[in-house]
Design a protein around this motif. Structure first.
Motif, PDB file in Angstrom:
ATOM      1  N   ILE A 150      10.149  14.346  43.079  1.00  0.00           N
ATOM      2  CA  ILE A 150      10.976  14.909  44.156  1.00  0.00           C
ATOM      3  C   ILE A 150      10.185  15.996  44.886  1.00  0.00           C
ATOM      4  O   ILE A 150       9.521  16.820  44.248  1.00  0.00           O
ATOM      5  N   LYS A 151      10.285  15.978  46.207  1.00  0.00           N
ATOM      6  CA  LYS A 151       9.592  16.990  47.028  1.00  0.00           C
ATOM      7  C   LYS A 151      10.403  17.197  48.304  1.00  0.00           C
ATOM      8  O   LYS A 151      11.456  16.547  48.462  1.00  0.00           O
ATOM      9  N   ALA A 152       9.908  18.033  49.208  1.00  0.00           N
ATOM     10  CA  ALA A 152      10.674  18.312  50.431  1.00  0.00           C
ATOM     11  C   ALA A 152      10.906  17.003  51.198  1.00  0.00           C
ATOM     12  O   ALA A 152       9.965  16.219  51.399  1.00  0.00           O
ATOM     13  N   PRO A 153      12.158  16.771  51.637  1.00  0.00           N
ATOM     14  CA  PRO A 153      12.496  15.519  52.323  1.00  0.00           C
ATOM     15  C   PRO A 153      11.598  15.209  53.525  1.00  0.00           C
ATOM     16  O   PRO A 153      11.360  14.041  53.829  1.00  0.00           O
ATOM     17  N   VAL A 154      11.068  16.238  54.189  1.00  0.00           N
ATOM     18  CA  VAL A 154      10.249  15.972  55.372  1.00  0.00           C
ATOM     19  C   VAL A 154       9.046  15.089  55.019  1.00  0.00           C
ATOM     20  O   VAL A 154       8.663  14.195  55.783  1.00  0.00           O
ATOM     21  N   PHE A 155       8.470  15.296  53.835  1.00  0.00           N
ATOM     22  CA  PHE A 155       7.308  14.497  53.426  1.00  0.00           C
ATOM     23  C   PHE A 155       7.745  13.093  52.988  1.00  0.00           C
ATOM     24  O   PHE A 155       7.066  12.113  53.253  1.00  0.00           O
ATOM     25  N   LEU A 156       8.892  13.038  52.302  1.00  0.00           N
ATOM     26  CA  LEU A 156       9.399  11.741  51.843  1.00  0.00           C
ATOM     27  C   LEU A 156       9.772  10.875  53.041  1.00  0.00           C
ATOM     28  O   LEU A 156       9.425   9.686  53.106  1.00  0.00           O
ATOM     29  N   ASN A 157      10.461  11.485  54.022  1.00  0.00           N
ATOM     30  CA  ASN A 157      10.888  10.708  55.187  1.00  0.00           C
ATOM     31  C   ASN A 157       9.693  10.177  55.974  1.00  0.00           C
ATOM     32  O   ASN A 157       9.695   9.028  56.425  1.00  0.00           O
ATOM     33  N   ALA A 158       8.660  10.996  56.120  1.00  0.00           N
ATOM     34  CA  ALA A 158       7.469  10.560  56.878  1.00  0.00           C
ATOM     35  C   ALA A 158       6.766   9.410  56.168  1.00  0.00           C
ATOM     36  O   ALA A 158       6.261   8.477  56.805  1.00  0.00           O
ATOM     37  N   ALA A 159       6.756   9.453  54.828  1.00  0.00           N
ATOM     38  CA  ALA A 159       6.036   8.420  54.070  1.00  0.00           C
ATOM     39  C   ALA A 159       6.657   7.044  54.262  1.00  0.00           C
ATOM     40  O   ALA A 159       5.973   6.027  54.124  1.00  0.00           O
ATOM     41  N   TYR A 160       7.958   7.012  54.567  1.00  0.00           N
ATOM     42  CA  TYR A 160       8.641   5.714  54.709  1.00  0.00           C
ATOM     43  C   TYR A 160       9.010   5.412  56.163  1.00  0.00           C
ATOM     44  O   TYR A 160       9.784   4.500  56.450  1.00  0.00           O
ATOM     45  N   ASP A 161       8.464   6.207  57.084  1.00  0.00           N
ATOM     46  CA  ASP A 161       8.694   5.928  58.514  1.00  0.00           C
ATOM     47  C   ASP A 161       7.504   6.482  59.292  1.00  0.00           C
ATOM     48  O   ASP A 161       7.626   7.433  60.046  1.00  0.00           O
ATOM     49  N   ASP A 162       6.355   5.844  59.123  1.00  0.00           N
ATOM     50  CA  ASP A 162       5.096   6.350  59.664  1.00  0.00           C
ATOM     51  C   ASP A 162       5.025   6.187  61.185  1.00  0.00           C
ATOM     52  O   ASP A 162       5.691   5.320  61.767  1.00  0.00           O
ATOM     53  N   ALA A 163       4.197   7.013  61.791  1.00  0.00           N
ATOM     54  CA  ALA A 163       4.102   7.050  63.252  1.00  0.00           C
ATOM     55  C   ALA A 163       3.558   5.742  63.826  1.00  0.00           C
ATOM     56  O   ALA A 163       3.924   5.345  64.936  1.00  0.00           O
ATOM     57  N   LEU A 164       2.691   5.042  63.095  1.00  0.00           N
ATOM     58  CA  LEU A 164       2.138   3.785  63.604  1.00  0.00           C
ATOM     59  C   LEU A 164       3.140   2.628  63.525  1.00  0.00           C
ATOM     60  O   LEU A 164       2.934   1.585  64.133  1.00  0.00           O
ATOM     61  N   GLY A 165       4.166   2.801  62.749  1.00  0.00           N
ATOM     62  CA  GLY A 165       5.177   1.746  62.632  1.00  0.00           C
ATOM     63  C   GLY A 165       4.802   0.644  61.652  1.00  0.00           C
ATOM     64  O   GLY A 165       5.358  -0.456  61.704  1.00  0.00           O
TER      65      GLY A 165
END
Ligand SMILES: C[S@@+](CC[C@H](N)C(=O)[O-])C[C@H]1O[C@@H](n2cnc3c(N)ncnc32)[C@H](O)[C@@H]1O
Length: 320
Positions: free
Chosen positions: A196-211
């Motif tokens: 478990i870590k800050a949601p901001v990192f978790l959310n980015a890992a599963y919704d990357d900018a490149l798509g």
């Protein structure tokens, strides 16, 4: 040295009818879902390998850094010369990096993505001609019956990448119990788990900018089109994912962009705009909760290694 031919045993023979019944039932239920195991057709396996290269997907990078930093200690805990059983082996790259330290007598990669695994194990056998390799095309989600060709000597189940997060904690416990039973007295489990870590990192890992993760998720619909004879149009769906703090899990969905009716052999369903198909959960753990789960399943002698930020953990657990 002559190269031993790798062998490949296909145990995953769900009939088309069984497959269609399972998928149809998931799509027709009020909260529609499809198991994450359907991500992995040949393209899905390649897209997952691409996800592992993304800057946002810290999981693979962090896990690799733990193996690099502690390989000596891990090899000492695990011992050399055993039977390395790689669950959900994918391209087999993670296990291959361990070969020099663990020197397995037999390597048994297991995956439901059969053609992808067959190619990967064939290539790997060329690079490591002295290791006996037996690929298994097998769905391990409900049962784990290993053929006699898998040696009993020092079985080490290797389950990296936090794939365990796809199971609910209850199902993870049942899965660990099955592994424990299949280990033998001198066996064990080497597993990677996301913490478990800050949601901001978790959310980015599963919704990357490149798509790439969005493509990986949407590709499941193309796979369903082939498996079910369905007519999903991926332009009508979008990728949605977020961290559910209460459940301590990433949830991933495909959401209808507008009202749409999907037809497949023997079924159809209308989806309202915004209605979703649940495609994945990825549970995140605290160190203590995860160790407790291993202990509840009967494992002991647990050693653990993590990165400086405690983002990811690798555990070795003994059967006895
Ligand atoms: C997240 S990927 C991990 C690949 C690799 N082990 C890694 O950590 O990079 C999950 C892998 O498990 C396989 N897989 C998923 N569900 C499975 C199942 N029920 N039975 C067998 N293999 C499965 C997929 O095909 C895929 O290769």
């Amino acid at each position: 040295m002559t190269t031993k031919p790798s062998e490949f045993i296909q145990l995953h023979h769900a009939s088309d009818q069984q497959l269609r019944a399972e998928l149809s039932a998931g799509l027709l239920t009020a909260s529609a879902y499809a198991s994450p195991k359907y991500f992995y057709d040949a393209l899905g396996s390649k897209l997952f390998a691409a996800i592992c290269e993304l800057p946002e997907y810290y999981l693979s990078r962090t896990e690799a850094s733990i193996f690099d930093a502690y390989l000596g200690e891990i090899a000492e805990a695990v011992g050399v010369g055993g039977t390395l059983i790689d669950l959900g082996a994918g391209n087999c790259a993670k296990a291959a990096r361990l070969f020099p330290a663990l020197q397995p007598a037999q390597y048994v990669p297991v995956d439901i993505s059969i053609d992808f695994l067959r190619d990967a194990v064939g290539d790997l056998q060329q690079r490591f001609p002295h290791i006996q390799m037996t690929g298994l095309g097998l769905d391990f989600s409900s049962a784990l019956q290993l053929p006699d060709r898998v040696q009993l000597n020092k079985r080490l189940f290797f389950y990296p990448g936090s794939s365990i997060g796809n199971f609910t904690p209850d199902d993870a416990l049942a899965f660990f119990r099955r592994l424990h039973a299949a280990c033998g007295d001198d066996g064990g489990l080497l597993i990677g788990v996301d913490l478990i870590k800050a949601p901001v990192f978790l959310n980015a890992a599963y919704d990357d900018a490149l798509g790439v993760t969005a493509s990986f998720n949407l590709n499941l619909l193309l796979h369903l089109n082939r498996l079910l004879g369905a007519d999903f149009n991926i332009a009508e769906w979008r990728h949605v994912s977020f961290f559910n703090t209460a459940q301590s899990r990433i949830e991933m969905y495909l959401e209808a962009r507008h009202a749409v009716t999907v037809k497949w052999q023997g079924g159809e369903r209308g989806f309202q705009q915004g209605e979703r198909i649940h495609t994945e959960n990825s549970y995140k753990y605290t160190t203590d909760d995860f160790v407790q789960l291993l202990q509840q399943a009967g494992f002991g002698g647990i050693r653990r290694w993590s990165d400086a930020d405690d983002w990811f953990m690798v555990c070795h657990a003994r059967a006895t």
